[in-house]
Design an enzyme around this catalytic site. Structure first.
Site, PDB file in Angstrom:
ATOM      1  N   HIS A 217     -19.606  11.914  -1.852  1.00  0.00           N
ATOM      2  CA  HIS A 217     -18.314  12.590  -1.932  1.00  0.00           C
ATOM      3  C   HIS A 217     -18.140  13.162  -3.306  1.00  0.00           C
ATOM      4  O   HIS A 217     -17.042  13.217  -3.843  1.00  0.00           O
ATOM      5  CB  HIS A 217     -17.177  11.620  -1.625  1.00  0.00           C
ATOM      6  CG  HIS A 217     -17.298  11.048  -0.268  1.00  0.00           C
ATOM      7  ND1 HIS A 217     -18.007   9.914  -0.014  1.00  0.00           N
ATOM      8  CD2 HIS A 217     -16.856  11.503   0.914  1.00  0.00           C
ATOM      9  CE1 HIS A 217     -17.982   9.677   1.280  1.00  0.00           C
ATOM     10  NE2 HIS A 217     -17.298  10.624   1.863  1.00  0.00           N
ATOM     11  N   GLY A 402      -4.316  13.688  -2.359  1.00  0.00           N
ATOM     12  CA  GLY A 402      -3.198  14.635  -2.187  1.00  0.00           C
ATOM     13  C   GLY A 402      -3.275  15.348  -0.856  1.00  0.00           C
ATOM     14  O   GLY A 402      -2.281  15.462  -0.129  1.00  0.00           O
ATOM     15  N   ILE A 403      -4.481  15.811  -0.503  1.00  0.00           N
ATOM     16  CA  ILE A 403      -4.649  16.564   0.758  1.00  0.00           C
ATOM     17  C   ILE A 403      -4.308  15.673   1.946  1.00  0.00           C
ATOM     18  O   ILE A 403      -3.608  16.068   2.871  1.00  0.00           O
ATOM     19  CB  ILE A 403      -6.123  17.036   0.926  1.00  0.00           C
ATOM     20  CG1 ILE A 403      -6.606  17.809  -0.289  1.00  0.00           C
ATOM     21  CG2 ILE A 403      -6.297  17.858   2.192  1.00  0.00           C
ATOM     22  CD1 ILE A 403      -8.116  18.104  -0.237  1.00  0.00           C
ATOM     23  N   GLY A 404      -4.819  14.433   1.920  1.00  0.00           N
ATOM     24  CA  GLY A 404      -4.585  13.525   3.038  1.00  0.00           C
ATOM     25  C   GLY A 404      -3.103  13.183   3.166  1.00  0.00           C
ATOM     26  O   GLY A 404      -2.562  13.156   4.279  1.00  0.00           O
ATOM     27  N   THR A 444      -8.203   6.363   4.501  1.00  0.00           N
ATOM     28  CA  THR A 444      -7.622   5.041   4.275  1.00  0.00           C
ATOM     29  C   THR A 444      -6.107   5.113   4.264  1.00  0.00           C
ATOM     30  O   THR A 444      -5.417   4.340   4.927  1.00  0.00           O
ATOM     31  CB  THR A 444      -8.084   4.488   2.908  1.00  0.00           C
ATOM     32  OG1 THR A 444      -9.482   4.669   2.790  1.00  0.00           O
ATOM     33  CG2 THR A 444      -7.726   3.035   2.760  1.00  0.00           C
ATOM     34  N   SER A 445      -5.594   6.068   3.493  1.00  0.00           N
ATOM     35  CA  SER A 445      -4.143   6.101   3.364  1.00  0.00           C
ATOM     36  C   SER A 445      -3.484   6.473   4.687  1.00  0.00           C
ATOM     37  O   SER A 445      -2.364   6.033   4.964  1.00  0.00           O
ATOM     38  CB  SER A 445      -3.703   7.026   2.239  1.00  0.00           C
ATOM     39  OG  SER A 445      -4.210   8.312   2.448  1.00  0.00           O
ATOM     40  N   ARG A 543     -12.697   3.306  -2.406  1.00  0.00           N
ATOM     41  CA  ARG A 543     -13.639   4.256  -2.946  1.00  0.00           C
ATOM     42  C   ARG A 543     -13.857   4.112  -4.452  1.00  0.00           C
ATOM     43  O   ARG A 543     -14.912   4.430  -4.989  1.00  0.00           O
ATOM     44  CB  ARG A 543     -13.109   5.671  -2.632  1.00  0.00           C
ATOM     45  CG  ARG A 543     -13.993   6.803  -3.009  1.00  0.00           C
ATOM     46  CD  ARG A 543     -15.310   6.741  -2.318  1.00  0.00           C
ATOM     47  NE  ARG A 543     -15.201   6.702  -0.879  1.00  0.00           N
ATOM     48  CZ  ARG A 543     -14.742   7.705  -0.126  1.00  0.00           C
ATOM     49  NH1 ARG A 543     -14.342   8.803  -0.674  1.00  0.00           N
ATOM     50  NH2 ARG A 543     -14.697   7.613   1.167  1.00  0.00           N
ATOM     51  N   ASP A 556      -3.751   3.825  -9.922  1.00  0.00           N
ATOM     52  CA  ASP A 556      -4.342   4.024  -8.595  1.00  0.00           C
ATOM     53  C   ASP A 556      -3.560   5.132  -7.873  1.00  0.00           C
ATOM     54  O   ASP A 556      -2.323   5.162  -7.911  1.00  0.00           O
ATOM     55  CB  ASP A 556      -4.248   2.722  -7.795  1.00  0.00           C
ATOM     56  CG  ASP A 556      -4.667   2.943  -6.358  1.00  0.00           C
ATOM     57  OD1 ASP A 556      -5.849   3.278  -6.153  1.00  0.00           O
ATOM     58  OD2 ASP A 556      -3.818   2.813  -5.458  1.00  0.00           O
ATOM     59  N   GLY A 558      -3.104   5.792  -4.640  1.00  0.00           N
ATOM     60  CA  GLY A 558      -2.233   5.361  -3.540  1.00  0.00           C
ATOM     61  C   GLY A 558      -1.018   4.592  -4.042  1.00  0.00           C
ATOM     62  O   GLY A 558       0.061   4.647  -3.439  1.00  0.00           O
TER      63      GLY A 558
HETATM   64  N1  LIG Z   1      -8.260  -2.014   1.309  1.00  0.00           N
HETATM   65  C1  LIG Z   1      -7.204  -1.355   0.890  1.00  0.00           C
HETATM   66  N2  LIG Z   1      -5.970  -1.886   1.033  1.00  0.00           N
HETATM   67  C2  LIG Z   1      -4.877  -1.214   0.628  1.00  0.00           C
HETATM   68  N3  LIG Z   1      -4.935   0.005   0.060  1.00  0.00           N
HETATM   69  C3  LIG Z   1      -6.133   0.573  -0.096  1.00  0.00           C
HETATM   70  C4  LIG Z   1      -7.326  -0.062   0.297  1.00  0.00           C
HETATM   71  N4  LIG Z   1      -8.365   0.780   0.006  1.00  0.00           N
HETATM   72  C5  LIG Z   1      -7.820   1.876  -0.549  1.00  0.00           C
HETATM   73  N5  LIG Z   1      -6.494   1.766  -0.601  1.00  0.00           N
HETATM   74  C6  LIG Z   1      -5.512   2.724  -1.075  1.00  0.00           C
HETATM   75  O1  LIG Z   1      -5.854   3.984  -0.522  1.00  0.00           O
HETATM   76  C7  LIG Z   1      -5.807   4.936  -1.567  1.00  0.00           C
HETATM   77  C8  LIG Z   1      -6.748   6.072  -1.256  1.00  0.00           C
HETATM   78  O2  LIG Z   1      -6.318   6.700  -0.107  1.00  0.00           O
HETATM   79  P1  LIG Z   1      -7.188   7.920   0.467  1.00  0.00           P
HETATM   80  O3  LIG Z   1      -7.143   9.044  -0.470  1.00  0.00           O
HETATM   81  O4  LIG Z   1      -6.796   8.130   1.863  1.00  0.00           O
HETATM   82  O5  LIG Z   1      -8.593   7.216   0.389  1.00  0.00           O
HETATM   83  P2  LIG Z   1      -9.994   7.554   0.939  1.00  0.00           P
HETATM   84  O6  LIG Z   1     -10.246   8.968   0.567  1.00  0.00           O
HETATM   85  O7  LIG Z   1     -10.836   6.554   0.223  1.00  0.00           O
HETATM   86  O8  LIG Z   1      -9.915   7.298   2.406  1.00  0.00           O
HETATM   87  C9  LIG Z   1      -6.182   4.184  -2.807  1.00  0.00           C
HETATM   88  O9  LIG Z   1      -5.693   4.828  -3.943  1.00  0.00           O
HETATM   89  C10 LIG Z   1      -5.543   2.828  -2.571  1.00  0.00           C
HETATM   90  O10 LIG Z   1      -4.196   2.804  -3.007  1.00  0.00           O
HETATM   91  O1  LIG Z   2     -14.902   9.882   3.085  1.00  0.00           O
HETATM   92  C1  LIG Z   2     -15.153   9.601   4.204  1.00  0.00           C
HETATM   93  C2  LIG Z   2     -14.494   8.530   4.923  1.00  0.00           C
HETATM   94  O2  LIG Z   2     -13.982   7.558   4.068  1.00  0.00           O
HETATM   95  P1  LIG Z   2     -12.453   7.479   3.636  1.00  0.00           P
HETATM   96  O3  LIG Z   2     -12.357   6.078   3.157  1.00  0.00           O
HETATM   97  O4  LIG Z   2     -11.602   7.812   4.815  1.00  0.00           O
HETATM   98  O5  LIG Z   2     -12.281   8.522   2.571  1.00  0.00           O
HETATM   99  C3  LIG Z   2     -16.091  10.373   4.950  1.00  0.00           C
HETATM  100  O6  LIG Z   2     -16.376  11.548   4.312  1.00  0.00           O
HETATM  101  C4  LIG Z   2     -17.342   9.633   5.268  1.00  0.00           C
HETATM  102  O7  LIG Z   2     -17.132   9.216   6.545  1.00  0.00           O
END
Ligand SMILES: Nc1ncnc2c1ncn2[C@@H]1O[C@H](COP(=O)(O)OP(=O)(O)O)[C@@H](O)[C@H]1O
Ligand SMILES: O=C(COP(=O)(O)O)[C@@H](O)CO
Length: 577
Positions: A217, A402-404, A444-445, A543, A556, A558
Site C-alpha cells: 500500500h 480520509g477517503i474511507g 477497518t474504519s 496498518r 492516530d 482514527g
Molecule cells: N483493531 C482495531 N481496533 C480499533 N481501531 C482500529 C483497529 N485497527 C485500526 N483501527 C483504527 O482504524 C483506523 C484506520 O482506519 P482505516 O483508514 O479504515 O484503516 P485501513 O486503511 O487500515 O483499513 C486507525 O487509525 C485506527 O484508529
Molecule cells: O488495504 C487493504 C485492506 O486492508 P484495510 O485494513 O481495509 O485497509 C487492501 O488493499 C488489501 O486487501
C-alpha cells in the site's frame, strides 16, 4: 503518479466497470465485484478472494478457471465491505460452500469474518483464510500478525486448484493453510505510489537509497539502505528468505519451491528479469529446485517502484496444485479443456435490502431529526478534514483514512435521510446509517463505524425519547463492541483510545444529571485531549504497527477523526435544542 481519473472517489468503481467490460470471456460483474463468466459447477467449492483496489491483477484479474471463482473488490486500498463479499460469494456459490481468501489486514479480517457469519445465516457454509506471507511486517513469533503481499497468488492458487479437483470445503481450507504456512515473501522499494487525486506520493525514498521490507500500500519499508545493484538486490531477497524457512523445512538444499518475483507497478519487466537471473542462480546454489517461476506484476501498488520475492516451499501435493492449469484475465498456465458455457441466466446477486421501516413513537421520530442533524454534522466535519486525515494516515498507514471516512459518512447521511423520510425512529435511522457506512466504506474504519452506529441505534430504539443516560449507555456499548470486534485496547494507538474516555466522561456527566448537550460537550473535550495524546503512543494494531517508530509524534488517524466527530455532533446537538 496516477494521471488518468475522473472523480477520485469513483476511481475504484470505474476501474472495475472497465475491467469487466474488457474481460467478458472470463468474468461477469455482480454487486460487490466479479464472478467467473461460467457458473461454479454444482458441488464444487467456490474460492472467493478479495481486497482493496489498487493492486491489479489482485484481485479481480485472478478470477477464472483454475483460480478464483469470484473476487470482492473494495475501494482504493480498503477492504470490500461484508455486504459486497456476501453478494459475490452468493453469486459464486456452487452448493458446496465458499472459502473466503484475502490478505491479512485489519479491514479485510473484519469484513470477511462478518461476511462468513452472514453467509452462514443465509445457509451458505463459509470458511475464511488470511494470507500472511510478508516476513518484514512482524517477527517470526508474531507471524499471525504479518501482512499478505504477493504470497496471495500461490496460496489462492493452491486452494482454488484443490477446489477444482472437487475436494470438500474443509480439505480446501487445509490446503490453503498448508500453502500459507509454506509461503514467505520479502520486498524492497525505491519510491512510493501516488493515489488517484493526490499530488504527492505516500512516501519517498531518498535518491540512491532503497526501502527494505515494503508493503503493498505504498507503506514505507522498515529500514533503509544504499541503492543496490540488481545482483545485490537479488542476494538480499534470497538470503533474507532462506533465513526464514518454514518449521518443517530443515534446509533449502534438496527442496522444491514455487518462486514469484513480483513488480509493484513501475519496475519494468526487463529490470525484473535482470534480478531474476541472479535469484535463480542463488537458489540453485542453495540447492533449491525452482518450479514454474513467475516474474511479473502480480500484486501491485499503483506506480510504486518495488520488487518482492515470494517462495512457496512445495511438497508433492502443493506442487501438483501450483502446476495445475489456470485461465484468468491476468494469469494463464497450461491447457484447460473446453471452456464451460457462459452463464448469463443467473440473476445478479443484488442485496436483498429491507426498505420498509418498523413503526416508531412520535418521540423517537422527533429524536430521529436530531440524529440526522448529527449525521449531517459528521459528514460535514469529515469532508472538511479529508486531506488532513489522509495525511495523518499516510505517516504510518496507507493514506486512505480520509477517503474511507468520506465514503462512509456520506452514505450514512443519505441512508439516514431516506429512513427518516419514511417515518423511521431514531434507532432505525441509526441502524440504516450503520449498514450504509460499513457497506460503502469498507476498510477497518468502515467496519468499526458501522458497529458504533449500530450499537447506538440499538440503545436508542424506536420507542422512547432518548434520555441522556440511555445515550451514554449506547456509547459505552459502542466502545465495548469496537473492542470486541477489533481486539484493540486502550494504549494500542487506535480510535479505542478516544472511544473509552469519551464513553466514560459521558457516563459520568449524565450520571450526575447533567443534560445531554452539556454532558456531550464535556465528553468531547475528553475525546479531543485523548486524541492528541495518541501522538505519544506506539501503534500495536492495524496498518501502522510495522511503522511504529515513524508514527511517534503524530496522532492516530482514527482517533483524531473520532474526536473531530464528537465535537461536530456537539454543535448539532446545540443547534437542535
Ligand atoms: N483493531 C482495531 N481496533 C480499533 N481501531 C482500529 C483497529 N485497527 C485500526 N483501527 C483504527 O482504524 C483506523 C484506520 O482506519 P482505516 O483508514 O479504515 O484503516 P485501513 O486503511 O487500515 O483499513 C486507525 O487509525 C485506527 O484508529
Ligand atoms: O488495504 C487493504 C485492506 O486492508 P484495510 O485494513 O481495509 O485497509 C487492501 O488493499 C488489501 O486487501
Amino acid at each position: 503518479m496516477t494521471r488518468l481519473f475522473n472523480d477520485p472517489a469513483a476511481f475504484a468503481d470505474e476501474a472495475l466497470e472497465g475491467f469487466a467490460a474488457a474481460h467478458r470471456r472470463w468474468v461477469r460483474p455482480v454487486t460487490g465485484g466479479v464472478v467467473r463468466a461460467a457458473a461454479t459447477p454444482a458441488g464444487q467449492v467456490a474460492v472467493v478472494i478479495g481486497g482493496g483496489s489498487g493492486h491489479y491483477p489482485a484481485f479481480s484479474g485472478l478470477v477464472g478457471r483454475g483460480l478464483a471463482h469470484g473476487a470482492a473488490v473494495g475501494n482504493v486500498f480498503a477492504s470490500p465491505s461484508a455486504q459486497q463479499i456476501r453478494s459475490v460469494a452468493r453469486a459464486a456459490h456452487g452448493g458446496a460452500g465458499v472459502l473466503l481468501m484475502y490478505g491479512n489486514y485489519a479491514g479485510d479480517v473484519l469484513h470477511f469474518g462478518q461476511a462468513a457469519e452472514r453467509l452462514a445465516a443465509d445457509g451458505v457454509e463459509a470458511r475464511t483464510y488470511a494470507v500472511a506471507d510478508d516476513i518484514s511486517s512482524a517477527a517470526p513469533d508474531e507471524s499471525a500478525e504479518r501482512r499478505g503481499i504477493a504470497g496471495d497468488l500461490p496460496v489462492f492458487k493452491a486452494a482454488a486448484a484443490a477446489a477444482e479437483q472437487g475436494r470438500s470445503l474443509d480439505e480446501v481450507l487445509r490446503v490453503a493453510e498448508r500453502a500459507g504456512a509454506r509461503t514467505r515473501s520479502f520486498g524492497i522499494a525505491f519510491s512510493g505510489c501516488t493515489l488517484p487525486g493526490s499530488d504527492h506520493p505516500l512516501f519517498t525514498v531518498p535518491e540512491a537509497r532503497m526501502a527494505v521490507g515494503l508493503g503493498i500500500h505504498g507503506e514505507p519499508g522498515i529500514g533503509e539502505e544504499a541503492l543496490p545493484t540488481a545482483d545485490d538486490a537479488a542476494r538480499l531477497l534470497v538470503e533474507t528468505l532462506l533465513k526464514e524457512l518454514p518449521e518443517d523445512v530443515a534446509a533449502p538444499d534438496g527442496q522444491r519451491a514455487a518462486v514469484v518475483l513480483n513488480g509493484l507497478g513501475s519496475v519494468k519487466y526487463e529490470e525484473l528479469f535482470v534480478v531474476y537471473r541472479k535469484v535463480a542462480e542463488l537458489l540453485g546454489e542453495a540447492g533449491v529446485e525452482i518450479v514454474d517461476p513467475e516474474v511479473g506484476e502480480l500484486v501491485t501498488s499503483f506506480d510504486m517502484a518495488g520488487v518482492s520475492l515470494t517462495l512457496t516451499w512445495l511438497d508433492e501435493g502443493l506442487e501438483a496444485l501450483w502446476r495445475a492449469p489456470a485461465d484468468t484475465p491476468a494469469y494463464r498456465k497450461g491447457a484447460l479443456g473446453t471452456p464451460e458455457p457462459e452463464d448469463d441466466e443467473r440473476a445478479p446477486a443484488e442485496d436483498a435490502r429491507d426498505t420498509a421501516v418498523p413503526p416508531a413513537s412520535d418521540a423517537s421520530r422527533e429524536a430521529a431529526g436530531t440524529v440526522l442533524a448529527a449525521l449531517d454534522a459528521v459528514a460535514g466535519i469529515v469532508e472538511a478534514h479529508v486531506e488532513e486525515l489522509g495525511r495523518i494516515d499516510a505517516v504510518a498507514g496507507d493514506g486512505d483514512h480520509g477517503i474511507g471516512m468520506r465514503r462512509g459518512s456520506t452514505a450514512a447521511r443519505s441512508a439516514a435521510a431516506e429512513a427518516r423520510e419514511r417515518g423511521a425512529g431514531a434507532g432505525t435511522v441509526l441502524h440504516r446509517a450503520a449498514d450504509a457506512w460499513a457497506d460503502r466504506a469498507g476498510g477497518t474504519s468502515g467496519a468499526l463505524w458501522g458497529t458504533i452506529l449500530r450499537s447506538l441505534g440499538t440503545a436508542l430504539g424506536d420507542r422512547d425519547a432518548p434520555a441522556a443516560p440511555r445515550v451514554a449507555e449506547g456509547v459505552t456499548e459502542a466502545s465495548a463492541a469496537v473492542r470486541r470486534l477489533g481486539g484493540a485496547e486502550v494504549g494500542d494507538k487506535t480510535m479505542v483510545d478516544v472511544l473509552v474516555p469519551f464513553a466514560d466522561a459521558l457516563t459520568a456527566a449524565t450520571a450526575e444529571g447533567v443534560p445531554l448537550t452539556e454532558a456531550w460537550d464535556r465528553a468531547a473535550d475528553a475525546a479531543t485531549d485523548a486524541a492528541a495524546a495518541t501522538a505519544r503512543l506506539l501503534p500495536r494494531k492495524g496498518r501502522a504497527r510495522p511503522h511504529a517508530e515513524k508514527s511517534l509524534g503524530t496522532p492516530d488517524a482514527g482517533a483524531h477523526s473520532l474526536a473531530l466527530i464528537t465535537r461536530a455532533v456537539h454543535g448539532a446537538l446545540l443547534n437542535h435544542h
